[in-house]
Design an enzyme around this catalytic site. Structure first.
Site, mmCIF file in Angstrom:
data_model
loop_
_atom_site.group_PDB
_atom_site.id
_atom_site.type_symbol
_atom_site.label_atom_id
_atom_site.label_comp_id
_atom_site.label_asym_id
_atom_site.label_seq_id
_atom_site.Cartn_x
_atom_site.Cartn_y
_atom_site.Cartn_z
ATOM 1 N N ARG A 114 -8.381 0.242 4.855
ATOM 2 C CA ARG A 114 -7.372 1.149 4.323
ATOM 3 C C ARG A 114 -6.068 0.420 4.021
ATOM 4 N NH1 ARG A 114 -5.653 4.762 8.124
ATOM 5 N NH2 ARG A 114 -4.403 5.618 6.422
ATOM 6 N N ASP A 155 4.962 0.111 12.054
ATOM 7 C CA ASP A 155 3.690 -0.411 11.559
ATOM 8 C C ASP A 155 3.456 -1.876 11.924
ATOM 9 O OD1 ASP A 155 2.773 1.936 10.525
ATOM 10 O OD2 ASP A 155 3.254 1.499 8.446
ATOM 11 N N CYS A 195 -4.990 8.554 9.904
ATOM 12 C CA CYS A 195 -5.349 8.038 11.219
ATOM 13 C C CYS A 195 -4.631 8.810 12.318
ATOM 14 C CB CYS A 195 -5.031 6.541 11.300
ATOM 15 S SG CYS A 195 -3.361 6.115 10.818
ATOM 16 N N LYS A 232 0.828 -1.208 0.000
ATOM 17 C CA LYS A 232 0.000 0.000 0.000
ATOM 18 C C LYS A 232 0.861 1.256 0.000
ATOM 19 C CE LYS A 232 -1.422 2.066 3.628
ATOM 20 N NZ LYS A 232 -2.058 2.869 4.693
ATOM 21 N N ASN A 233 1.827 1.321 0.912
ATOM 22 C CA ASN A 233 2.626 2.535 1.037
ATOM 23 C C ASN A 233 3.497 2.783 -0.189
ATOM 24 O OD1 ASN A 233 1.531 3.109 3.531
ATOM 25 N ND2 ASN A 233 3.173 2.120 4.678
ATOM 26 N N ARG A 284 2.314 13.988 12.177
ATOM 27 C CA ARG A 284 2.750 13.862 10.786
ATOM 28 C C ARG A 284 2.954 15.233 10.123
ATOM 29 N NH1 ARG A 284 1.967 8.422 9.009
ATOM 30 N NH2 ARG A 284 1.408 7.233 10.833
#
Length: 421
Positions: A400, A308, A118, A22-23, A123
């Site tokens: 997600r 993560d 989230c 995903k990233n 961030r």
């Protein structure tokens, strides 16, 4: 809202295919903005975040279609109609800020809302803007938007990052591909997703060296062309599913997994008593003899232990023999899953960025609530070994970052189902 119901049971057995990262995909998609020619991504994961990025690109006038059974995403930015990334889309996902660098590099201006995502940390965008300003961009923050322009174009520069930010590295590298002259980025992030992005940019004609190290050198070119690129395997999904047999027992082969993607994570698994074997098709994981052992973990930028995977690893440590300490150094507020695991009988003490986990003999099923993407899957993993039924609510977070999580776990024998609201 949907919920996921997990009933703790016996050991797991079988195979789990690992999706594209995903990233990585979220960084690759904005790269289409750097060229008039088509960019095609294969092995793209089918996730809500990918759909959000697709919607954002389409709002700029880009063509973006696909995500069918073949997991092919075809994009083209030959005729953009806007360089404004609106709040209504960007607020849903922090990776939306990755359109900033490409838009400035190709068009000389951009208006990008501050991102959302989230709630696991602030961030901030300061490293992104620092690097882009070093390249010659002028950036103002007004009304929640970054207004950026480069009236004289971007020019290569020496850019020392004070923190090895993945997002800032991606934004700066993409922008520098079309800057005049040479850019040297130091203290760059080293994650596999960076390496994958550079591989794609190089296929588009970029001149980049040093990916995977802390020093990346980019020689700007006049234009980039189209390319087809296969998205790297998702190391976070890989690590997550490697923990399933570690927690529930049994043996599972994660198809497409590679040791170099999760080396530091595998070291900790071995220390805890989990066996990992590299095969021709991926990684085979099983629990060694006896109860798992307590392990201390400190999250670090790649190649260290991934933040993560911290929540999922904590779920495993809840039933390990002894006391473990987890030190979270990347994001604040990233122990929000701890109170939910405590509802299942775990013994966890949180003090700021440290969590102390004392293993118990058994977890008990309970109603719990997901607070973010990785927390949601950690509760599902905990439910695999808990006595009775665990009901995880607010699982929209899960969509997600994990495709077909119920199908994949059920395929190796887990008792799990998704219940519609």
């Amino acid at each position: 809202m949907d919920s996921i119901v997990v009933t703790g049971g016996g050991p797991l057995s079988g195979e789990i295919p690992i999706a594209g990262a995903k990233n990585a995909c979220l960084a690759l998609m904005p790269a289409t903005l750097l060229s008039e020619d088509p960019l095609t991504l294969t092995n793209a994961p089918r996730l809500s975040d990918i759909k959000t990025m697709t919607t954002l690109l389409q709002s700029l006038g880009a063509e973006a279609t696909g995500l069918q059974d073949g997991q092919v995403l075809a994009m083209s930015s030959h005729d953009l109609t806007s360089t404004r990334a609106d709040y209504d889309i960007v607020r849903k996902m922090r990776a939306s800020n990755l359109v900033l660098g490409p838009l400035i590099a190709r068009f000389g201006h951009a208006e990008v809302s501050l991102p959302g995502g989230c709630a696991i940390g602030a961030r901030p965008m300061d490293l992104h803007t620092f690097g882009l300003e070093k390249l010659g961009a002028e950036i103002d923050l007004r009304d929640g938007y970054l207004y950026a322009k480069a009236p004289n174009g971007l020019k290569g520069a020496e850019i020392p990052l004070k923190f090895a930010s993945v997002g800032a590295t991606e934004n700066i590298v993409m922008a520098a591909t079309l800057a005049k002259g040479t850019t040297v980025l130091t203290n760059a992030a080293r994650e596999p997703e960076i390496v994958d992005l550079v591989k794609c940019l190089r296929a588009m004609g970029a001149q980049i060296e040093g990916e995977g190290t802390s020093r990346i050198e980019i020689q700007g070119v006049d234009r980039l062309h189209g390319a087809t690129h296969q998205v790297v395997a998702d190391r976070i999904e890989l690590g997550t599913y490697m923990l399933a047999p570690a927690i529930a027992g049994g043996e599972v082969e994660c198809l497409g997994g590679k040791l170099d993607l999760v080396a530091a994570f595998v070291e900790k698994l071995d220390e805890a008593g989990v066996a990992v074997e590299e095969t021709e098709r991926g990684l085979k994981v099983s629990r060694k003899n006896g109860r798992l052992k307590a392990v201390d973990v400190t999250t670090e930028p790649f190649p260290g232990f991934p933040t993560d995977l911290q929540a999922q690893f904590m779920a495993m440590l809840c039933t390990a023999d002894g006391t473990s300490e987890l030190n979270e150094t990347i994001f604040e507020n990233r122990f929000m899953h701890a109170p939910e695991l405590t509802r299942m009988g775990a013994e966890i003490e949180v003090h700021g960025g440290r969590a102390r986990v004392t293993g118990v003999d058994k977890l008990r099923g309970a109603p719990v609530m997901a607070t973010d993407l990785r927390a949601s899957v950690s509760l599902i993993l905990a439910g695999l070994a808990a006595e009775g039924e665990t009901v995880v609510s607010r699982v929209y977070h899960l969509d997600r970052g994990y495709e077909h999580v119920v199908r994949k776990l059920r395929g190796v024998g887990a008792q799990i189902e998704r219940v519609k609201a």
